[in-house]
Enzyme design. Structure first.
Site, PDB file in Angstrom:
ATOM      1  N   SER A  45      36.479  31.203  32.367  1.00 50.46           N
ATOM      2  CA  SER A  45      36.413  32.439  31.540  1.00 50.46           C
ATOM      3  C   SER A  45      35.738  33.463  32.382  1.00 50.46           C
ATOM      4  O   SER A  45      34.388  33.100  32.684  1.00 50.46           O
ATOM      5  CB  SER A  45      35.933  32.263  30.141  1.00 50.46           C
ATOM      6  N   GLU A  46      36.382  34.456  32.941  1.00 52.61           N
ATOM      7  CA  GLU A  46      35.336  35.421  33.923  1.00 52.61           C
ATOM      8  C   GLU A  46      34.669  36.151  33.099  1.00 52.61           C
ATOM      9  O   GLU A  46      33.634  36.721  33.951  1.00 52.61           O
ATOM     10  CB  GLU A  46      36.541  36.351  34.590  1.00 52.61           C
ATOM     11  N   ASN A  47      34.217  36.174  32.020  1.00 58.99           N
ATOM     12  CA  ASN A  47      33.031  36.795  31.389  1.00 58.99           C
ATOM     13  C   ASN A  47      31.818  35.772  31.439  1.00 58.99           C
ATOM     14  O   ASN A  47      30.703  36.117  31.125  1.00 58.99           O
ATOM     15  CB  ASN A  47      33.457  37.066  29.880  1.00 58.99           C
TER      16      ASN A  47
END
Lengths: 208, 235
Positions: A45-47
């Site tokens: 998840s790119e966060n």
């Protein structure tokens, strides 16, 4: 019968191999996680997370634990957290094997448009431009035509691009197509969909 | 050196001026510097430029500064959750510079690391690269992006010791680390200030050198999209 959302997600899950690190976009791509079966897939998840778990049980939501769609999620035993610069270093650096993303338009040369409709939808590209520029393989999952019956597989994109020549494979409700030299190649038809039906809804050049 | 302040207003005292450039941590409403944003609203500082991945929602996060028209420009990757933002942008009241999310994070990281620019493949062939230098490396085109240095960083961590060594919790780390490093001054807000020496030195996420002022306070930590799965039957 064309594939429905879940069938498209199930077909997209077949693209994933055991041991892969994968980034799933918002919408139908998120559903892909439900169909990976016994394969050990690590979702990024790119966060700032590797090893994304399912939604939490009611009452166990944690405001400090969300996915890139801002939804509450859970961690797994193998989860790792990191900051946004590190997250996109692994994306840009080619460490993520595959991204499965939605799209508004795909062109026959692999150009992708999925972030903006001028004057209408101005939300931003989020991490999509970084993902398509950096990950090993880009698989697009989308309806073959828009709600007006117009093809979303085009000779050239009309909307602002997310990336040029970045798409490898397209999974639509009508079948599976690869971006190859000279255009798109039909890999597979959805159950009960004829090649003529798919061709009639495809503006892009189809090559054998 | 004393870094701890009683509240966000005193931590920001002397640092705010009209037209300034602020880098803010957070992703969506997760890990945002709630206390500093409220204090900036109360201070009434105007014509602000914010580098922040998102713009909050209408009544929380940077959204509270949009309501009061204190923001002139946003540098963000995604602003889709904020209707007031869209209204101000489409009516021309607000300037917007979209940066790809990874480019924004790297611009902050680079700015804080003394790197004035870097080449990336992200955005090549799109509107993002228009007007920017392109350069080929090993036969592939890359676009030049600038590191950014902000007048002020406002970030939020879980815990910090009295020297500013900070740890974050789960995905609330996000942009807080790169944003903290790119400010000439960094104001850190935490849920808890702990005794110096009580954090594991091997597990510090943000070393105190980046942190100039610290404030502790209660955070609402609002959830933007509450998603759950049903509990399995107890039977």
């Amino acid at each position: 019968m064309p594939w429905d959302r879940n069938q498209m997600a199930a077909r997209a899950a077949e693209e994933l191999e055991d041991g892969m690190y994968v980034n799933l976009g918002i919408g139908i791509p998120t559903l892909v996680a439900n169909y990976v079966g016994d394969k050990e897939i690590t979702l990024q998840s790119e966060n700032g997370m590797l090893g994304m778990g399912p939604f939490p049980l009611e009452g166990e939501e944690d405001p400090d634990l969300i996915n890139a769609g801002k939804q509450t999620i859970t961690e797994l035993r193998r989860t790792a957290y990191f900051d946004s610069a590190t997250s996109f270093a692994m994306i840009r650096g080619g460490k993520i094997a595959c991204a499965i993303l939605g799209a508004m338009e795909v062109a026959e040369n692999g150009d992708l448009a999925n972030w903006m409709i001028p004057g209408k939808l101005v939300k931003g590209m989020g991490g999509a431009m970084d993902l398509v520029a950096g990950v090993g393989r880009v698989v697009v999952v989308m309806d073959h035509a828009n709600k007006h019956g117009q093809s979303k597989l085009l000779r050239e994109c009309t909307l602002p691009l997310t990336g040029t020549g970045v798409v490898d494979r397209i999974i639509t409700n009508l079948g599976v197509l690869d971006v190859v030299e000279g255009g798109l190649r039909i890999v597979e038809l959805a159950d009960g969909v004829t090649e003529d039906e798919l061709r009639s809804l495809t503006e892009a050049t189809l090559v054998a | 050196m004393q870094k701890i302040y009683d509240d966000a207003a005193s931590a920001l005292d002397g640092l705010l001026f009209d037209g300034m450039f602020i880098a803010a941590g957070g992703f969506g409403l997760c890990g945002i510097p709630e206390l500093a944003l409220q204090a900036i609203k109360d201070a009434g500082t105007k014509d602000l430029t914010f580098a922040s991945n998102n713009a909050g929602v209408d009544d929380f996060g940077i959204g509270i500064l949009l309501q009061t028209r204190q923001v002139r420009k946003m540098i963000s990757s995604y602003v889709g959750e904020n209707a007031e933002f869209m209204r101000q942008y489409l009516s021309g009241e607000l300037e917007l510079e979209f940066n790809p999310q990874g480019t924004l994070a790297e611009r902050m990281r680079a700015g804080g690391a003394g790197i004035p620019g870097f080449y990336t493949k992200t955005g090549v062939g799109t509107v993002v690269a228009e007007g920017k230098e392109l350069k080929e490396f090993d036969g592939e085109p890359y676009v030049l992006e600038r590191g950014m240095v902000a007048d002020l960083s406002i970030v939020k961590a879980w815990k910090a010791d009295r020297t500013g060594n900070a740890v974050f919790r789960k995905t609330a780390r996000n942009f807080n680390v790169p944003a903290a490093t790119c400010g000439r001054v960094c104001v850190l807000e935490v849920e808890e200030i702990v005794e110096t020496g009580s954090l594991d030195p091997d597990a510090i996420h943000l070393p105190g050198i980046y942190v100039h002022r610290i404030v502790q306070g209660a955070h609402e930590k609002r959830i933007e999209q509450r998603t759950t799965r049903p509990r399995p039957d107890a039977a």
